[in-house]
Design a protein around this motif. Structure first.
Motif, mmCIF file in Angstrom:
data_model
loop_
_atom_site.group_PDB
_atom_site.id
_atom_site.type_symbol
_atom_site.label_atom_id
_atom_site.label_comp_id
_atom_site.label_asym_id
_atom_site.label_seq_id
_atom_site.Cartn_x
_atom_site.Cartn_y
_atom_site.Cartn_z
ATOM 1 N N ALA A 35 89.444 53.736 -15.203
ATOM 2 C CA ALA A 35 88.366 52.747 -15.185
ATOM 3 C C ALA A 35 87.813 52.580 -13.768
ATOM 4 N N ASN A 36 86.811 51.745 -13.622
ATOM 5 C CA ASN A 36 86.258 51.389 -12.319
ATOM 6 C C ASN A 36 87.352 50.939 -11.370
ATOM 7 N N GLY A 37 87.331 51.483 -10.181
ATOM 8 C CA GLY A 37 88.263 51.007 -9.170
ATOM 9 C C GLY A 37 89.685 51.496 -9.343
ATOM 10 N N ALA A 38 89.899 52.464 -10.237
ATOM 11 C CA ALA A 38 91.259 52.968 -10.445
ATOM 12 C C ALA A 38 91.753 53.747 -9.234
ATOM 13 N N GLY A 39 90.821 54.252 -8.437
ATOM 14 C CA GLY A 39 91.227 55.012 -7.255
ATOM 15 C C GLY A 39 90.886 56.490 -7.353
ATOM 16 N N LYS A 40 90.103 56.861 -8.337
ATOM 17 C CA LYS A 40 89.765 58.276 -8.532
ATOM 18 C C LYS A 40 89.001 58.827 -7.327
ATOM 19 N N SER A 41 87.947 58.111 -6.963
ATOM 20 C CA SER A 41 87.118 58.623 -5.860
ATOM 21 C C SER A 41 87.917 58.703 -4.573
ATOM 22 N N THR A 42 88.781 57.718 -4.360
ATOM 23 C CA THR A 42 89.605 57.742 -3.166
ATOM 24 C C THR A 42 90.481 58.988 -3.153
ATOM 25 N N LEU A 43 91.081 59.291 -4.295
ATOM 26 C CA LEU A 43 91.914 60.489 -4.387
ATOM 27 C C LEU A 43 91.081 61.747 -4.124
ATOM 28 N N PRO A 82 80.523 65.371 -4.543
ATOM 29 C CA PRO A 82 80.914 63.968 -4.408
ATOM 30 C C PRO A 82 80.200 63.033 -5.374
ATOM 31 N N GLU A 83 80.818 61.872 -5.526
ATOM 32 C CA GLU A 83 80.203 60.799 -6.305
ATOM 33 C C GLU A 83 78.846 60.453 -5.695
ATOM 34 N N GLY A 84 77.846 60.266 -6.533
ATOM 35 C CA GLY A 84 76.519 59.935 -6.025
ATOM 36 C C GLY A 84 75.778 61.133 -5.472
HETATM 37 N N1 LIG Z 1 85.164 52.454 1.754
HETATM 38 C C1 LIG Z 1 85.993 51.572 1.173
HETATM 39 N N2 LIG Z 1 86.492 50.548 1.898
HETATM 40 C C2 LIG Z 1 87.343 49.645 1.335
HETATM 41 N N3 LIG Z 1 87.745 49.700 0.083
HETATM 42 C C3 LIG Z 1 87.289 50.690 -0.691
HETATM 43 C C4 LIG Z 1 86.374 51.678 -0.184
HETATM 44 N N4 LIG Z 1 86.089 52.534 -1.170
HETATM 45 C C5 LIG Z 1 86.782 52.116 -2.250
HETATM 46 N N5 LIG Z 1 87.509 51.016 -1.967
HETATM 47 C C6 LIG Z 1 88.390 50.289 -2.889
HETATM 48 O O1 LIG Z 1 89.389 51.163 -3.352
HETATM 49 C C7 LIG Z 1 89.630 50.960 -4.719
HETATM 50 C C8 LIG Z 1 89.478 52.266 -5.462
HETATM 51 O O2 LIG Z 1 88.123 52.691 -5.378
HETATM 52 P P1 LIG Z 1 87.633 54.105 -5.891
HETATM 53 O O3 LIG Z 1 86.237 54.278 -5.465
HETATM 54 O O4 LIG Z 1 88.610 55.124 -5.482
HETATM 55 O O5 LIG Z 1 87.693 53.885 -7.479
HETATM 56 P P2 LIG Z 1 87.148 54.815 -8.635
HETATM 57 O O6 LIG Z 1 88.293 55.046 -9.532
HETATM 58 O O7 LIG Z 1 86.465 55.985 -8.109
HETATM 59 O O8 LIG Z 1 86.132 53.839 -9.339
HETATM 60 P P3 LIG Z 1 84.697 54.214 -10.011
HETATM 61 O O9 LIG Z 1 85.024 54.754 -11.375
HETATM 62 O O10 LIG Z 1 84.007 52.891 -10.106
HETATM 63 O O11 LIG Z 1 84.027 55.184 -9.146
HETATM 64 C C9 LIG Z 1 88.660 49.896 -5.190
HETATM 65 O O12 LIG Z 1 89.366 48.685 -5.257
HETATM 66 C C10 LIG Z 1 87.622 49.840 -4.103
HETATM 67 O O13 LIG Z 1 87.151 48.525 -3.948
#
Ligand SMILES: Nc1ncnc2c1ncn2[C@@H]1O[C@H](COP(=O)(O)OP(=O)(O)OP(=O)(O)O)[C@@H](O)[C@H]1O
Ligand SMILES: [Mg+2]
Lengths: 234, 288, 333
Positions: A35-43, A82-84
């Motif tokens: 879901a949103n904010g799961a951490g996928k993009s960070t990974l 990348p995302e976006g």
């Molecule tokens: N640049 C940033 N600085 C601080 N916190 C961040 C940053 N980018 C993401 N986060 C936080 O890290 C957590 C994971 O975000 P991430 O973007 O990895 O989620 P996601 O799974 O990709 O979500 P989505 O499906 O909405 O893209 C979220 O709580 C977000 O608020």
């Protein structure tokens, strides 16, 4: 081929990824859903070298890449769309594609890669002289994928390619990905769109609050009551 | 106002303008690639002029022959400065970077004052005191050469930025640093090279301009300000706009001086700057 | 929260400031005329830096146009004095008012046209250059030669036989300025200034009247800078464009403030107190043989501070302080 172990990463004190391990084999099509904010993009940022992990290891073909930066990752063959999309707005389609082939391995085959990408996305060939920011959303996504392919990836990672696209365009994009995979490209796809991504992939991981909570064959995951309840609303 | 006087002022303005354009191009290059507003820009060019003077005084080599060596030297200085001083503070933001270069202004201006003294200095070259006549328009040869070189370099730089792999990489870094990194572009190396190129061009230009100016150690800031004005006119980060902006400012200055005397001529570019910033915040040729 | 502090702790917190003040009050008794002059110059810059910091530090607007305000103060009071015989004590309010008006106009422009930081800096630098060029060419203002102040020799005309009087006047200015910023930091206005600095859009969204407070900050800062101009003119007994309207003095102000610590109460005090005497000593020792050496050293110091001590001396000091304080406060907890 890609072995990811115990990755911990985040921003400042926020730990968005809390010990993730996963693997992708040669020619596999793996989906990472959550879901949103799961951490996928960070990974994905960690895998592509944009963000240094706090700990953990990333191995591609036995070579350790964690924390060594994007240039190394691309050179080794990990390429992120990348995302976006992040196309270069004030450059032409052609210039965007040429930039994809920056790493030395890809630079040599640049002309041939260009032909391949134009064959895959004829729309890009038609618009090669157009500035990227004047492309439609779907065209920009094609461009982002095409640019990724120009880097001659050993594994192509896509973060949310369906974002902001009409259902029809999403279908088209996914078909293109499946074709690429059938031609031998290894793909890791991060998506919120659980149903579709599990439909096109062979294996999947489910991520929640920075951790992998489920893993298995995509078909099985799609049938799993837990996934169905949490993500498919069934 | 007789037409040939007007023609003379306009031509001279255009020639000065091509020089401003080059200085502004290198300023823009440095700003675009790293987000550094280099207040010491003009001072580096003045440093090159003094260096040319020093070599002339010491061993009698004509400044024009020093253009290439000075380019190399200033390129190295530029990359060194970028890696040692600029890059570590870039993440602190625009203002901190600007303050850093204000410090450089003091260091450079006063180093030159310490070494060369504060007296006005004219440096003779092989072309000094020669004029060329085109009909009724009479132009000093050093100015003609300087602006021709500036025009050629501007075009060269423009082609470099728009048509080569390196130029594409510079623009990629400018437009989206993360995306550029994902392409495998060695960001810091590209930035350092672009920075070195920007400073190096000042070394080169300084050698060609030395005959055109009366040197004082403190003249650099005025040059920087003019270059800034041109950069803003051109639409910050727009390389083609810089070329146009330079010519416009040169002509504004030339005609302002002609019609209203030196002070108003000097003031005109600043008035123009304020108006452009307020009414066209993205520059005369800027986008959005 | 302030009132809840026990008085003893309050005193301890202000002890360094009070000691500094005490030292400043008694210092000239032990000093030669030359050193008093250096201290006067240092305090003048303390006053100028504290004033600039209200805009540059508190509201975070990188204003390079403060030479306009300095010149407004110096020239207004001087002209009133020369032509109408008005005492500078009165003239300084006229100068201050003009400076404040210019400042508010700049703040309004910046708000009206939503100037980003970079553009704001460029607009102020352009206005400063325009002011400089104008003053240098208007004969009524003495053009580039400047104006000399006739000496009327009485306190009513801001003239004093001994430099000691000038010293205490500028000390009073500086102390008042520091007290003002200390108050500003705690007041609602100060909170608004910082909100605007940290995120103007958010500030507007939560109902901070951004324009009014930006104009207020600029007006205060400009008014103070004009007073400094009046003082400086009376002290030097002349005004001329290079000193009063040139960019050098603005760069010096910014540089001292940054070295001390932008946006802090004590940074703009500390910076000039250390750097001006250093510069003056260098100038006195080597000025004859090495003009510009002190500015060269200023530049090097600024670069070093930005590179190795971001946040300036105050940040470095508080880091040191934190190292020493942390163990004991951990015990308390
Ligand atoms: N640049 C940033 N600085 C601080 N916190 C961040 C940053 N980018 C993401 N986060 C936080 O890290 C957590 C994971 O975000 P991430 O973007 O990895 O989620 P996601 O799974 O990709 O979500 P989505 O499906 O909405 O893209 C979220 O709580 C977000 O608020
Ligand atoms: Mg995401």
């Amino acid at each position: 081929m890609l072995e990811v172990a115990d990755i911990v990463a985040g921003y400042g004190r926020v730990l968005a990824v809390q010990g993730v391990s996963l693997s992708v084999a040669e020619r596999e099509f793996v989906a990472l859903v959550g879901a949103n904010g799961a951490g996928k993009s960070t990974l994905m940022k960690v895998l592509s070298g944009l963000l240094a992990p706090k700990s953990g290891s990333i191995r591609l073909g036995g070579r350790e890449l964690a924390g060594s930066g994007a240039e190394e990752a691309v050179a080794a063959g990990i390429v992120l769309v990348p995302e976006g999309r992040m196309v270069f707005p004030r450059m032409t389609v052609l210039e965007n594609l040429l930039l994809g082939a920056t790493n030395p391995r890809a630079r040599k085959d640049r002309e041939r890669s260009l032909e391949r990408v134009f064959a895959l996305f004829p729309r890009l060939a038609e618009r090669r002289g157009q500035l990227a920011r004047t492309l439609s959303g779907g065209e920009q996504q094609m461009l982002a994928i095409g640019r990724g392919l120009m880097a001659l990836p050993r594994i192509l990672i896509l973060d949310e390619p369906s974002l902001g696209l009409s259902p029809l365009l999403v279908q088209e994009t996914y078909k293109a990905l499946q074709r690429l995979n059938a031609d031998g490209l290894t793909i890791l796809l991060a998506e919120q769109n659980v149903r579709l991504s599990l439909a096109v992939s062979t294996r999947g991981y489910v991520m929640e609050h920075g951790r992998i909570v489920l893993a298995g064959a995509s078909a099985k995951l799609a049938d799993d009551p837990a996934t169905r309840k949490a993500y498919l609303g069934l | 106002m007789p037409i040939d006087v007007l023609l003379q002022a306009t031509t001279q303005g255009l020639l000065m303008g091509s020089i401003y354009a080059l200085v502004a191009l290198s300023l823009t290059l440095i700003f675009a690639v790293g987000g550094l507003l280099n207040f010491a820009h003009g001072d580096f060019m003045v440093l090159a002029m003094y260096a040319a003077f020093a070599v002339l005084a010491a061993v009698g080599v004509d400044p024009y022959l020093l253009a290439v060596p000075l380019f190399g030297l200033f390129f190295l200085v530029g990359t060194g400065l970028f890696r040692g001083l600029v890059r570590p503070v870039l993440s602190e933001g625009l203002l901190v970077g600007a303050q850093l270069t204000l410090g450089m202004v003091f260091v450079l201006q006063n180093a030159m004052l310490l070494i060369f003294g504060g007296d006005h200095l004219s440096v003779p070259t092989v072309l000094s005191n020669r004029n060329v006549a085109f009909g009724t328009v009479i132009l000093p040869l050093p100015l003609l050469v300087a602006s021709a070189v500036a025009a050629i370099l501007s075009i060269f730089l423009y082609v470099l930025l728009m048509r080569t792999d390196f130029g594409r990489q510079v623009r990629a870094v400018t437009q989206n640093r993360d995306a550029a990194a994902l392409m495998g572009i060695p960001i810091v190396r590209v930035q350092a090279k672009a920075f070195g190129l920007g400073i190096g061009l000042l070394g080169l230009t300084g050698a060609f301009l030395v005959a055109q100016f009366t040197l004082t150690p403190s003249m650099g800031l005025d040059l920087t300000l003019l270059a800034l004005i041109v950069m803003v006119f051109g639409g910050i980060g727009n390389f083609l706009g810089c070329l146009g902006g330079g010519l416009i400012i040169g002509v504004i200055e030339g005609l302002g001086t002609l019609f209203f005397g030196g002070t108003v001529g000097a003031m005109a570019p600043y008035v123009a700057l304020v108006l452009v910033l307020l009414l066209r915040p993205h520059g005369l040729f800027g986008e959005h | 929260m302030e009132a809840a502090n026990p008085p003893a702790r309050d005193i301890r917190r202000h002890l360094p400031g009070l000691l500094l003040l005490l030292a400043a009050v008694v210092a000239p008794w032990f000093m030669s005329g030359n050193w008093i002059n250096i201290l006067i110059l240092s305090l003048l810059f303390v006053f100028l830096c504290v004033a600039w910091n209200i805009v540059g530090g508190l509201t975070g607007e990188f204003c390079i146009g403060h030479s306009l305000f300095l010149a407004a103060g110096a020239y207004t009071s001087t002209l009133l004095y020369i032509h109408l015989g008005v005492s500078p004590w009165i003239g300084m309010f006229a100068g201050g008012a003009i400076a404040a008006a210019i400042g508010m106009f700049i703040a309004w422009l910046s708000f009206r046209y939503a100037l980003p930081h970079l553009s704001f800096a460029l607009v102020t630098i352009a206005l400063a250059m325009l002011g400089y060029l104008a003053i240098s060419s208007i004969d009524f203002l003495g053009a580039s030669r400047g104006l000399t102040l006739p000496v009327r020799g009485s306190a009513w005309y801001y003239h004093f036989r001994s430099d000691l009087a000038f010293y205490y006047i500028i000390l009073a200015h500086a102390v008042a300025a520091v007290l003002l910023t200390m108050w500003l930091y705690r007041s609602k206005a100060g909170l608004y200034f910082r909100t605007i600095r940290d995120n103007e859009r958010a500030a507007l969204a939560i109902g901070v009247p951004s324009l009014r407070y930006k104009m207020l900050a600029m007006a205060i800062s400009a008014f103070m800078t004009a007073l400094a101009g009046v003082f400086y003119a009376q002290f030097l007994l002349y005004v001329e464009p290079k000193t009063f309207a040139g960019l050098t003095i603005v760069i010096e102000i910014i540089l001292f403030t940054v070295v001390g610590g932008t946006g802090t109460v004590w940074g703009p005090v500390l910076g000039p107190l250390l750097l001006v005497p250093l510069g003056e000593v260098l100038r006195a020792e080597l000025g004859g043989t090495a003009p510009g050496l002190h500015l060269f050293v200023y530049g090097l110091l600024l670069i070093a501070v930005i590179r190795f001590m971001p946040g300036g001396l105050m940040a470095a000091l508080s880091k040191l302080g934190a190292l020493r304080v942390r163990p004991s406060s951990a015990k308390e907890a």
